[in-house]
Design a protein around this motif. Structure first.
Motif, PDB file in Angstrom:
ATOM      1  N   PHE A 316       0.865  -1.173   0.000  1.00 23.02           N
ATOM      2  CA  PHE A 316       0.000   0.000   0.000  1.00 23.02           C
ATOM      3  C   PHE A 316       0.902   1.224   0.000  1.00 23.02           C
ATOM      4  N   LEU A 317       1.020   1.871  -1.136  1.00 23.09           N
ATOM      5  CA  LEU A 317       2.041   2.887  -1.346  1.00 23.09           C
ATOM      6  C   LEU A 317       1.543   4.314  -1.116  1.00 23.09           C
ATOM      7  N   HIS A 318       0.378   4.463  -0.544  1.00 23.08           N
ATOM      8  CA  HIS A 318      -0.154   5.778  -0.209  1.00 23.08           C
ATOM      9  C   HIS A 318       0.735   6.443   0.846  1.00 23.08           C
ATOM     10  N   SER A 319       0.930   7.752   0.737  1.00 24.05           N
ATOM     11  CA  SER A 319       1.759   8.439   1.740  1.00 24.05           C
ATOM     12  C   SER A 319       1.529   9.936   1.657  1.00 24.05           C
ATOM     13  N   HIS A 320       1.948  10.646   2.695  1.00 25.73           N
ATOM     14  CA  HIS A 320       2.143  12.082   2.608  1.00 25.73           C
ATOM     15  C   HIS A 320       3.266  12.459   3.560  1.00 25.73           C
ATOM     16  N   SER A 321       3.851  13.599   3.365  1.00 21.87           N
ATOM     17  CA  SER A 321       5.098  13.943   4.050  1.00 21.87           C
ATOM     18  C   SER A 321       4.992  13.930   5.565  1.00 21.87           C
ATOM     19  N   TYR A 322       3.816  14.324   6.100  1.00 19.97           N
ATOM     20  CA  TYR A 322       3.668  14.454   7.549  1.00 19.97           C
ATOM     21  C   TYR A 322       2.952  13.256   8.185  1.00 19.97           C
ATOM     22  N   THR A 323       2.945  12.129   7.484  1.00 17.53           N
ATOM     23  CA  THR A 323       2.316  10.923   8.037  1.00 17.53           C
ATOM     24  C   THR A 323       2.837  10.627   9.446  1.00 17.53           C
ATOM     25  N   GLY A 324       1.910  10.453  10.388  1.00 21.25           N
ATOM     26  CA  GLY A 324       2.288  10.080  11.751  1.00 21.25           C
ATOM     27  C   GLY A 324       3.122  11.131  12.451  1.00 21.25           C
ATOM     28  N   ASN A 325       2.863  12.408  12.184  1.00 18.56           N
ATOM     29  CA  ASN A 325       3.654  13.489  12.773  1.00 18.56           C
ATOM     30  C   ASN A 325       3.734  13.346  14.299  1.00 18.56           C
ATOM     31  N   PRO A 326       4.938  13.390  14.885  1.00 19.94           N
ATOM     32  CA  PRO A 326       5.102  13.175  16.326  1.00 19.94           C
ATOM     33  C   PRO A 326       4.339  14.161  17.202  1.00 19.94           C
ATOM     34  N   LEU A 327       4.276  15.426  16.801  1.00 20.32           N
ATOM     35  CA  LEU A 327       3.543  16.406  17.591  1.00 20.32           C
ATOM     36  C   LEU A 327       2.054  16.074  17.623  1.00 20.32           C
ATOM     37  N   ALA A 328       1.491  15.749  16.458  1.00 23.62           N
ATOM     38  CA  ALA A 328       0.072  15.409  16.407  1.00 23.62           C
ATOM     39  C   ALA A 328      -0.214  14.129  17.197  1.00 23.62           C
ATOM     40  N   CYS A 329       0.660  13.142  17.070  1.00 22.97           N
ATOM     41  CA  CYS A 329       0.479  11.895  17.818  1.00 22.97           C
ATOM     42  C   CYS A 329       0.587  12.131  19.320  1.00 22.97           C
ATOM     43  N   ARG A 330       1.497  13.024  19.711  1.00 23.26           N
ATOM     44  CA  ARG A 330       1.647  13.329  21.138  1.00 23.26           C
ATOM     45  C   ARG A 330       0.394  14.028  21.671  1.00 23.26           C
ATOM     46  N   ALA A 331      -0.197  14.914  20.873  1.00 23.19           N
ATOM     47  CA  ALA A 331      -1.459  15.537  21.268  1.00 23.19           C
ATOM     48  C   ALA A 331      -2.548  14.481  21.424  1.00 23.19           C
ATOM     49  N   ALA A 332      -2.562  13.503  20.531  1.00 24.79           N
ATOM     50  CA  ALA A 332      -3.550  12.426  20.616  1.00 24.79           C
ATOM     51  C   ALA A 332      -3.339  11.586  21.871  1.00 24.79           C
ATOM     52  N   LEU A 333      -2.097  11.299  22.197  1.00 27.28           N
ATOM     53  CA  LEU A 333      -1.814  10.536  23.418  1.00 27.28           C
ATOM     54  C   LEU A 333      -2.274  11.300  24.660  1.00 27.28           C
ATOM     55  N   ALA A 334      -2.059  12.602  24.679  1.00 33.02           N
ATOM     56  CA  ALA A 334      -2.525  13.413  25.802  1.00 33.02           C
ATOM     57  C   ALA A 334      -4.049  13.399  25.873  1.00 33.02           C
ATOM     58  N   THR A 335      -4.690  13.415  24.717  1.00 35.51           N
ATOM     59  CA  THR A 335      -6.155  13.362  24.662  1.00 35.51           C
ATOM     60  C   THR A 335      -6.673  12.046  25.245  1.00 35.51           C
ATOM     61  N   LEU A 336      -6.061  10.934  24.851  1.00 31.54           N
ATOM     62  CA  LEU A 336      -6.473   9.635  25.387  1.00 31.54           C
ATOM     63  C   LEU A 336      -6.225   9.556  26.886  1.00 31.54           C
ATOM     64  N   GLN A 337      -5.150  10.185  27.360  1.00 36.67           N
ATOM     65  CA  GLN A 337      -4.858  10.175  28.792  1.00 36.67           C
ATOM     66  C   GLN A 337      -5.927  10.924  29.581  1.00 36.67           C
ATOM     67  N   ILE A 338      -6.419  12.017  29.031  1.00 41.01           N
ATOM     68  CA  ILE A 338      -7.491  12.762  29.693  1.00 41.01           C
ATOM     69  C   ILE A 338      -8.749  11.905  29.788  1.00 41.01           C
ATOM     70  N   PHE A 339      -9.053  11.166  28.727  1.00 40.04           N
ATOM     71  CA  PHE A 339     -10.208  10.262  28.781  1.00 40.04           C
ATOM     72  C   PHE A 339     -10.086   9.310  29.970  1.00 40.04           C
ATOM     73  N   LYS A 340      -8.891   8.766  30.174  1.00 41.60           N
ATOM     74  CA  LYS A 340      -8.690   7.796  31.263  1.00 41.60           C
ATOM     75  C   LYS A 340      -8.720   8.470  32.626  1.00 41.60           C
ATOM     76  N   ASP A 341      -7.936   9.528  32.778  1.00 43.30           N
ATOM     77  CA  ASP A 341      -7.757  10.147  34.094  1.00 43.30           C
ATOM     78  C   ASP A 341      -9.015  10.823  34.605  1.00 43.30           C
ATOM     79  N   ASP A 342      -9.819  11.382  33.699  1.00 48.00           N
ATOM     80  CA  ASP A 342     -10.989  12.161  34.113  1.00 48.00           C
ATOM     81  C   ASP A 342     -12.305  11.408  33.975  1.00 48.00           C
ATOM     82  N   ASP A 343     -12.234  10.108  33.656  1.00 49.74           N
ATOM     83  CA  ASP A 343     -13.462   9.304  33.521  1.00 49.74           C
ATOM     84  C   ASP A 343     -14.467  10.039  32.624  1.00 49.74           C
ATOM     85  N   VAL A 344     -13.985  10.476  31.484  1.00 53.36           N
ATOM     86  CA  VAL A 344     -14.728  11.401  30.631  1.00 53.36           C
ATOM     87  C   VAL A 344     -16.072  10.840  30.184  1.00 53.36           C
TER      88      VAL A 344
END
Length: 445
Positions: A316-344
């Protein structure tokens, strides 16, 4: 000396082509120059504030300038801002992929990353088509979408969109999809329940599959709420029935959870309410907490294995330059952590109950029809008999809402609320009260 607010508006109108906008309307509809955001509120340069009751196009889950997401991004900035994901990997994208897999019980164990929702849909469509071809079933090239569906505005995503306003101008560029009946509960005939509508709509899918399954690659569905068509809500039974049909007829199921995932419908993934998993699940919008462009497609091991080969053309040769950008992924990880910690999810149930109660007087308004709610989404349809007034209802409502410190942007005559998951009791009550005041003003004007 700092530029005045009107300077920013004039400069923007001269140089910025704003999205989903007829630019001429800004001759009469205000453009708001945003200075900063805090919590559920956006502020302009004069200090006026606006409750972001639609989460800035459904992306902002935990408020603007959230301190936890801010801290995660500041830390990541000092570590790694970006590295290509072809031939390399990094901790944020690995951790995010693992956590999302765990959240599906490892049924959807492979994540492919992009930047926006339409791109995720394109990826799922291409993956489905290519997986069938790799499996020796190259006749399976057709896609099925629901009446009134919206999946984005790139060429592939637009082909499985059924909203004339977005699609008609580009018809000659598009590969036609097959359109099936929507399970929209508003389509109930006299004596029918939402489940009856779901069964009737699923029967339409079954009829099509019986005729065309050998040529159909996938059906794409926005589960539980078809947002852009006017918050059309359906019973989870529809997803259960279509999943069974996809299994029986060998058709992939693509679920577009770009807007309805990340807790918006009451469960983290909307499809959990039907106790099913698709073959492809598209996420975007809220996954990064509303901070950075990020989208992804979760898929099954069977699909992944269809591409696993020494032959490059089977990859599967689809791509773009910013695939899996670390900053965006880190924001997502923080978002998931809030779901857990705050019983959202549990806290949102209490928030939803309070806001629904506060909206009850509006739901009973003589000019309101089809008041509905699913999780943290509320919607109702305005009765506006005059055609000319109906055509301008959305713009008039938007302008009046701004005067009442609200950011609300109806879809046609459908008014909806999709606020962030942080509203206080006072903010919830105020949102309901001001929405009623705006509606009364617009209907009477």
């Amino acid at each position: 000396m700092a530029d005045m607010p009107q300077d920013w508006v004039a400069r923007s109108l001269r140089s910025v082509w704003h999205p989903c906008t007829q630019m001429q309307h800004h001759e009469t509809v205000p453009l708001i120059p945003v200075s900063h955001g805090r919590g559920a509120w956006l502020y302009d340069h004069e200090g006026k504030r606006y409750l972001d009751a639609i989460s800035s196009w459904w992306v902002n889950l935990f408020g603007h300038a959230n301190p936890l997401i801010n801290a995660a991004l500041k830390d990541q900035l000092d570590r790694l801002e970006h590295a290509m994901l072809a031939g390399f990997t990094h901790e944020p994208v690995v951790r995010l992929s693992e956590q999302l897999s765990e959240m599906t019980g490892k049924v959807l164990g492979h994540s492919f990353y992009a930047s926006d929702g339409a791109s995720a849909v394109e990826i799922a469509l291409k993956m489905s088509f290519h997986a069938w071809r790799n499996a020796g079933m190259s006749d399976k090239q057709e896609f099925v979408c629901l009446q009134g569906s919206y999946h984005g505005e790139t060429i592939g995503a637009l082909a499985v969109t059924d909203v004339a306003l977005f699609k008609d101008a580009y018809g000659p560029l598009l590969r036609a999809a097959r359109v099936v009946t929507s399970p929209d509960a508003r389509n109930a005939q006299e004596g029918e329940s939402a489940q009856d509508v779901a069964r009737r709509a699923a029967a339409d899918v079954e009829k099509l599959f019986e005729e065309r399954a050998g040529h159909i690659a996938a059906i794409i569905i926005e589960p539980l709420v078809q947002c852009a068509t006017g918050m059309a809500m359906h019973d989870p039974l529809y997803l259960t029935l279509v999943r069974e049909l996809c299994d029986r007829f060998q058709v992939h199921m693509i679920l577009d959870e770009i807007a309805v995932g990340c807790g918006r419908t009451g469960t983290f993934f909307a499809c959990e309410q039907a106790a099913i998993w698709p073959d492809f699940l598209c996420l975007s919008k809220g996954i990064s907490g509303g901070y950075l462009p990020l989208s992804l497609v979760l898929t099954r091991d069977e699909v992944y294995q269809a591409f696993y080969s020494a032959d490059m053309t089977r990859g599967f040769l689809h791509s773009h330059s910013y695939t899996g950008n670390p900053l965006a992924c880190r924001a997502a990880l923080a978002t998931l952590q809030i779901f857990k910690d705050d019983d959202v999810l549990n806290r949102n149930r209490a928030r939803a109950t309070r806001l629904t109660t506060a909206l009850a007087p509006l739901a009973e308004h003589e000019r309101v029809r089809n008041f509905r709610q699913r999780g943290m989404i509320w919607a109702f349809d305005a009765v506006e008999p005059d055609a000319a007034r109906a055509a301008t209802f959305s713009r008039r409502f938007f302008s009046s809402a701004l005067e009442n410190e609200l950011l609300l942007r109806p879809i046609g005559r459908t008014v909806y609320l999709m606020p962030p998951y942080i509203l206080s009791d006072e903010e919830s009550d105020g949102l309901a009260e001001r929405t009623r005041a705006v509606f009364d003003t617009v209907i009477a004007s």
